[in-house]
Design a protein around this motif. Structure first.
Motif, PDB file in Angstrom:
ATOM      1  N   THR A 125       0.949  -1.403   0.174  1.00  0.00           N
ATOM      2  CA  THR A 125       0.108   0.273  -0.122  1.00  0.00           C
ATOM      3  C   THR A 125       0.807   0.778   0.007  1.00  0.00           C
ATOM      4  O   THR A 125       0.685   2.202  -0.528  1.00  0.00           O
ATOM      5  N   ALA A 126       1.849   0.862   0.496  1.00  0.00           N
ATOM      6  CA  ALA A 126       3.085   2.406   0.981  1.00  0.00           C
ATOM      7  C   ALA A 126       3.269   2.591  -0.727  1.00  0.00           C
ATOM      8  O   ALA A 126       3.611   4.153  -0.672  1.00  0.00           O
ATOM      9  N   LYS A 127       3.722   1.623  -1.160  1.00  0.00           N
ATOM     10  CA  LYS A 127       4.514   1.463  -2.504  1.00  0.00           C
ATOM     11  C   LYS A 127       3.915   2.130  -3.775  1.00  0.00           C
ATOM     12  O   LYS A 127       3.506   3.379  -4.495  1.00  0.00           O
ATOM     13  N   ALA A 128       2.258   2.117  -3.421  1.00  0.00           N
ATOM     14  CA  ALA A 128       0.890   2.609  -4.307  1.00  0.00           C
ATOM     15  C   ALA A 128       0.864   3.794  -4.015  1.00  0.00           C
ATOM     16  O   ALA A 128       0.980   4.293  -5.367  1.00  0.00           O
ATOM     17  N   ILE A 129       1.312   4.608  -3.009  1.00  0.00           N
ATOM     18  CA  ILE A 129       0.793   5.693  -2.688  1.00  0.00           C
ATOM     19  C   ILE A 129       1.959   6.598  -3.502  1.00  0.00           C
ATOM     20  O   ILE A 129       1.853   7.919  -3.676  1.00  0.00           O
ATOM     21  N   ARG A 130       3.374   6.015  -3.045  1.00  0.00           N
ATOM     22  CA  ARG A 130       4.445   6.876  -3.864  1.00  0.00           C
ATOM     23  C   ARG A 130       4.450   6.491  -4.917  1.00  0.00           C
ATOM     24  O   ARG A 130       4.466   7.868  -5.513  1.00  0.00           O
ATOM     25  N   ASP A 131       3.653   5.490  -5.612  1.00  0.00           N
ATOM     26  CA  ASP A 131       3.924   5.070  -6.758  1.00  0.00           C
ATOM     27  C   ASP A 131       3.102   6.929  -7.625  1.00  0.00           C
ATOM     28  O   ASP A 131       3.099   7.100  -8.204  1.00  0.00           O
ATOM     29  N   ASN A 132       1.473   6.319  -7.046  1.00  0.00           N
ATOM     30  CA  ASN A 132       0.760   7.620  -7.564  1.00  0.00           C
ATOM     31  C   ASN A 132       1.212   8.713  -7.094  1.00  0.00           C
ATOM     32  O   ASN A 132       1.341   9.748  -7.991  1.00  0.00           O
TER      33      ASN A 132
END
Length: 436
Positions: free
Chosen positions: A249-256
């Motif tokens: 989830t944290a990676k998804a936020i950073r990618d976004n």
């Protein structure tokens, strides 16, 4: 009230009264529409069969409520049928219980494509309201209670059963909400993966449309709306990481956040190219407003990925726990800001003056709420609450970060209100003041 009211609550009250009036009108229309079939030769055997087989009546009621997409409308129809003598009391009551099951199926079917964790409340409603309807049907079938206690006529018994059933469901379900939500969360909720949040898409910035300013502006508006949607996707799961850290989830936020930066940069260049053309002043003004909105949305993305995500990781690393009151306040404040992000997207999409005014009013309300929550937190510190002391800085910084995000997304509304005279300088115009 709806047409003349200035405050959202006044207008919403007007809408409610209009809705009640339409319900009363519809009841009279149902009465008139059913008069021809009242004396139909086919209706008596059908009604008699339903009276003898309450399970069939229950299924018919559920299907009609689902097909009408309104349990209220179907219940009103069944009560009217009972009042007209088209349905005996037992059949009408079974159909009303079926309508409660059918009504709980409506949001279930509408959210079939939604993420699992977004359907927890919907499934919980289906289990409590729908399951309760089945239990009530069995009680009706086995005559657990005398029908006379519900009233002296078929229509009175039917409507009283509906009211009593929903009251009992509320009273019995309230203690079950928390354990049921946790149970469904463990079964249904999946961590939001990067692939789930990051979706391939085609940019709305069409270089060939630059010679057509209106078309180019529409494309830029769509792109800014996409930026806002990314901000919503980032904000929605971030507070959950305070409680349970999930690297996907944290990676998804950073990618976004990286996507938001890229989209903002491309939008800024696109609007700059548009300004190099000979464009009308109105379009130039609108493009500058879009650029300002994009700047604020990009700033909100930075706050989420850098501030909130960083604090969530710190909570995880240090094994910190918030006090129950403090955590509930953060969750409620996060939900309020997330709701305002969604409202800002509606404003951006519709340019609604009413929605824009509501968004600015919410901005002022959020500021007051944040100050009140900071005061409550300091009060817990004075009382020596251990969890509050350990998480004090993170609690206060989270509140400030959420307020920053709310302020950033609220800027969408200012240009609309300024153009319509609803905004004077930095404050909302008085409701009684004449606008030019």
């Amino acid at each position: 009230m709806f047409l003349k009211g200035q405050q959202p609550k006044v207008r919403q009250t007007g809408r409610i009264l209009i809705g009640l009036a339409l319900v009363l009108v519809s009841l009279d229309m149902i009465r008139m529409a059913t008069e021809p079939i009242r004396d139909s030769a086919a209706i008596a055997p059908f009604a008699g069969y339903l009276a003898k087989d309450v399970f069939s009546a229950f299924i018919v009621g559920a299907l009609l409520a689902w097909a009408m997409h309104s349990s209220v409308a179907s219940v009103l129809m069944f009560v009217t049928f009972a009042a007209q003598g088209l349905l005996p009391a037992t059949a009408a009551m079974a159909m009303v219980l079926g309508a409660n099951l059918g009504g709980s199926f409506i949001p279930f079917t509408l959210t079939l494509g939604a993420p699992a964790n977004a359907r927890i409340i919907v499934i919980g409603n289906l289990l409590l309201r729908g399951g309760g309807a089945i239990i009530a049907l069995l009680m009706l079938h086995f005559s657990v209670f005398p029908l006379d206690i519900l009233g002296g006529s078929a229509q009175r018994q039917t409507i009283n059963l509906h009211l009593a059933y929903n009251l009992i469901v509320v009273l019995l379900s309230l203690p079950l909400i928390t354990p049921l939500t946790r149970f469904l969360d463990r079964i249904l909720a999946d961590p939001i993966s990067a692939d789930a949040v990051k979706i391939d898409r085609i940019s709305a910035l069409d270089e060939t449309a630059l010679d057509d300013p209106d078309r180019a502006l529409i494309g830029a508006s769509r792109e800014v709306l996409h930026i806002g949607e990314r901000i919503e996707a980032m904000l929605s799961p971030v507070l959950g990481l305070y409680e349970t850290w999930d690297e996907a989830t944290a990676k998804a936020i950073r990618d976004n956040e990286s996507e938001v930066n890229a989209m903002y940069f491309d939008t800024k260049l696109y609007l700059a190219k548009l300004h190099q053309k000979q464009i009308p002043e109105k379009i130039a003004h609108r493009s500058m407003e879009l650029s300002s909105v994009a700047i604020n949305l990009e700033a909100a993305g930075d706050v989420i990925s850098k501030n909130l995500l960083g604090m969530a990781h710190k909570v995880h690393d240090k094994g910190l726990k918030f006090s129950p009151q403090g955590w509930q306040e953060l969750c409620d404040f996060h939900d309020r800001v997330l709701s305002n992000v969604q409202l800002s997207l509606n404003v951006l999409m519709t340019n609604s003056v009413d929605a824009a005014r509501q968004l600015v009013e919410e901005k002022e309300a959020v500021r007051d709420v944040e100050q009140e929550l900071q005061r409550r937190h300091l009060e817990r510190l004075r009382k020596g609450t251990t969890e509050s002391i350990e998480t004090s800085n993170i609690h206060q910084e989270t509140l400030r970060a959420l307020k920053q995000i709310n302020t950033a997304v609220s800027m969408v509304a200012y240009s609309i209100l300024r153009d319509t005279g609803e905004l004077l300088h930095s404050r909302l115009a008085d409701n009684n003041e004449e606008h030019g």
